[in-house]
Design an enzyme around this catalytic site. Sequence first.
Site: not given
Length: 332
Positions: A158, A177, A234-236, A260, A265
């Site tokens: 991603i 990374d 948008t990951s965790r 997101d 959540e």
Amino acid sequence: MQCKIGVFSCQAYDRDTLSQAAAQHAGAELRYFETALTQQSVSLCQGLDTVCVFVNDTLDESVVSALAKLGVRHIALRCAGYNNVDLKAAKKYRVCVTRVPAYSPHSVAEHAIALMLTLNRKTHRAFNRVREGNFNLNGLMGFTLHGKRVGVIGTGHIGKATAHILKGFGCEVLCYDPQPDSTLAIDCTYTSIHEILSKSDIITLHCPLNDDTYHLINRQSIGQMKDGVMLINTSRGALIDTKAMITGLKSEKIGSLGIDVYEQEASLFFSDHSMEIIHDDIFERLQTFPNVLITGHQGFFTREAMEEIASVTLANIVNFCQGRLSDNNRVI
């Protein structure tokens, strides 16, 4: 092959795509449960061979132990992340765990970009204004994305797709990374997290949730960022310390936030709470900021991604039942 599969946290779209995929495999019997898999619902797994779960199902040691006692030998995740599974317990009780490592990285990458563009050009606010007959541009000014420096933390499938899109916009892309991608390094610059935090106009998170990344964005790391930085996740949800983020928004250190995912959540997302009082005060505080955009974990939600998730998940289940599971999708 006969395999009884319990699908938890099941929505109508899950039922549709999984049923279509299961039709290609004789003997795959699906039982659908709207409820999440938790300690309270694990008794529903009586007689099942496999449980098929999603991001907000809880598979801690108590649940994994109960599954093993009920004869369940396979946990099939229909997602890439597996932070909600106690892998040590799964190994202890000899329960196999599989996942869908790369269902559609472009779906999530494109959603991350959509959050960036919406926050920047304030299209969500402009939409509401125009519907009310208000064509005033005051308060809607954005910035030109071309030439901006964007930090991408995590360059798996991603993150890599996101970096490529950003290069297409003409951005300078900094990446971090632990395992750099040599092909991405041709066009992007790998550097330290510290440099990304201190030099990026926009930071977007695309890393898994583990002990090293829990609350990666916290009071200290926010303090290292440029004033007015845009942050996208948008990951965790637990990559961000939400209380620290609220402080950063109040001080205007954080210029805008697009998420997101949200740390708490599980009790909110994928359900309709529009007629209820939401008791999560931290989430409600986030909602009060005009420069915060929240979507309900929909980054993955495209037709192509859903079909791929269903296809790979069913293949994982069938291959497990037939004793020929590929290591590519096996977690343990």
